[in-house]
Design a protein around this motif. Structure first.
Motif, PDB file in Angstrom:
ATOM      1  N   THR A 192       0.802  -1.225   0.000  1.00  0.00           N
ATOM      2  CA  THR A 192       0.000   0.000   0.000  1.00  0.00           C
ATOM      3  C   THR A 192       0.838   1.280   0.000  1.00  0.00           C
ATOM      4  N   TRP A 193       2.127   1.179   0.404  1.00  0.00           N
ATOM      5  CA  TRP A 193       2.964   2.377   0.532  1.00  0.00           C
ATOM      6  C   TRP A 193       4.330   2.170  -0.098  1.00  0.00           C
ATOM      7  N   VAL A 194       4.886   3.280  -0.594  1.00  0.00           N
ATOM      8  CA  VAL A 194       6.266   3.368  -1.061  1.00  0.00           C
ATOM      9  C   VAL A 194       6.955   4.474  -0.264  1.00  0.00           C
ATOM     10  N   LEU A 195       8.154   4.203   0.201  1.00  0.00           N
ATOM     11  CA  LEU A 195       8.981   5.258   0.783  1.00  0.00           C
ATOM     12  C   LEU A 195      10.020   5.639  -0.257  1.00  0.00           C
ATOM     13  N   ALA A 196       9.978   6.894  -0.716  1.00  0.00           N
ATOM     14  CA  ALA A 196      10.876   7.359  -1.768  1.00  0.00           C
ATOM     15  C   ALA A 196      11.839   8.403  -1.217  1.00  0.00           C
ATOM     16  N   PHE A 197      13.063   8.378  -1.744  1.00  0.00           N
ATOM     17  CA  PHE A 197      14.082   9.363  -1.394  1.00  0.00           C
ATOM     18  C   PHE A 197      14.426  10.177  -2.634  1.00  0.00           C
ATOM     19  N   SER A 198      14.516  11.496  -2.460  1.00  0.00           N
ATOM     20  CA  SER A 198      14.895  12.358  -3.576  1.00  0.00           C
ATOM     21  C   SER A 198      15.808  13.461  -3.063  1.00  0.00           C
ATOM     22  N   MET A 199      17.101  13.295  -3.329  1.00  0.00           N
ATOM     23  CA  MET A 199      18.120  14.255  -2.914  1.00  0.00           C
ATOM     24  C   MET A 199      18.688  14.965  -4.149  1.00  0.00           C
ATOM     25  N   PRO A 200      19.282  16.133  -3.966  1.00  0.00           N
ATOM     26  CA  PRO A 200      19.852  16.841  -5.117  1.00  0.00           C
ATOM     27  C   PRO A 200      21.034  16.080  -5.731  1.00  0.00           C
ATOM     28  N   ARG A 201      21.186  16.122  -7.062  1.00  0.00           N
ATOM     29  CA  ARG A 201      20.294  16.695  -8.041  1.00  0.00           C
ATOM     30  C   ARG A 201      19.118  15.767  -8.255  1.00  0.00           C
TER      31      ARG A 201
END
Length: 305
Positions: free
Chosen positions: A203-212
């Motif tokens: 039911t869930w996704v844990l996403a990481f988004s760091m620069p760039r």
């Protein structure tokens, strides 16, 4: 006798609610609330993001200097000020100055300048102090931890520079969760993994988004949403298209004083979400940690301290 990790799991449960003795709101959180307007244009979002990332300096810039640094026109800055509820840029700048000067008046001694490495550490200390203020209210972390804990399977997504944080989280989460699926490749490989996770009951996704910030991360998050998955996001962004797609966002500063970013605050954010998952199902946590310790001892995973 419980292992040190088991003892920590038992003793360090997060307390719900706001801490009475420490309710100061970080400058980052104040600006996120101030700029949380759904109809900001892409150019206005760029201005907002610049102000959030450079509050201490930007609060004292002229309209010309701010426009030059963001890469927009002066009328665009004026329209932005109006869009977020001010009569013009001077009124907005006065508000920014009150936020940054209020923070300085509240505590730390006058900055002592050192070399670049010391400055990088100072910047990370500030990121951690801001995160500490955000943690005055723990309810969002607790609730998200519960939802991540209940998602079976739980998918953890991190692409390009964000792979390291995703791998750390997934490695630890597997100790306390029965089915953690790590996605570190974009494109059709990520799409397959996300669709399979949903079909398997996730039911869930844990996403990481760091620069760039990678375009493929945004695309993968949109695929997850279209498949029916909810998305929790750990990022340095307060605004933007990736944030717009997330159901729960935890924005933390990254260290950007050196050639490559450092991630002290995102690392603590990972640990906080892991703690919340641990708290969400303590019986399962202890059973899985017991089993892991047995296997680790049997196969000599670790050196004796």
């Amino acid at each position: 006798m419980p292992s040190p990790q088991q003892a920590r799991a038992q003793a360090s449960a997060i307390t719900s609610g706001k801490a009475v003795q420490d309710t100061e709101v970080s400058p980052t959180a104040q600006l996120r609330k101030l700029f949380d307007r759904p109809r900001l244009s892409p150019g206005q979002r760029r201005i907002a993001q610049y102000l959030i990332e450079h509050i201490a300096e930007a609060a004292f810039l002229s309209i010309t200097d701010l426009a030059d640094r963001v890469g927009v026109s002066q009328p665009s800055v004026t329209r932005f000020a109006s869009a977020v509820g001010f009569s013009g840029y001077p009124a907005l700048r006065e508000k920014l100055q009150s936020i940054t000067l209020g923070t300085r008046a509240g505590g730390a001694a006058e900055e002592i300048r050192g070399n670049e490495l010391q400055a990088a550490v100072d910047a990370e200390i500030e990121n951690l102090e801001n995160l500490r203020r955000d943690f005055a209210d723990t309810d969002r972390v607790i609730e998200t931890g519960r939802r991540l804990s209940a998602s079976t399977p739980l998918t953890v997504l991190g692409l390009r520079i964000s792979v390291s944080l995703a791998e750390y989280f997934a490695y630890a989460a597997r100790r306390i969760h029965p089915d953690v699926r790590l996605v570190t490749r974009g494109g059709s490989v990520a799409y397959d993994a996300l669709l399979q996770s949903r079909e398997a009951g996730g039911t869930w996704v844990l996403a990481f988004s760091m620069p760039r910030h990678a375009q493929e991360t945004l695309t993968a998050v949109r695929v997850a949403r279209s498949a029916g998955l909810k998305v929790a996001l750990v990022t340095d962004l307060a605004l933007g298209p990736i944030v717009d797609e997330a159901d729960a966002t935890f924005a933390t500063g990254t260290g950007s004083r050196l050639v490559f970013d450092s991630y002290a605050a995102p690392g603590v954010m990972c640990a906080a979400l892991l703690q919340a998952m641990t708290d969400a199902d303590p019986e399962r946590t202890q059973a899985r940690l017991d089993e892991y310790e047995h296997v680790a001892d049997e196969h000599h995973f670790f050196l004796r301290d």
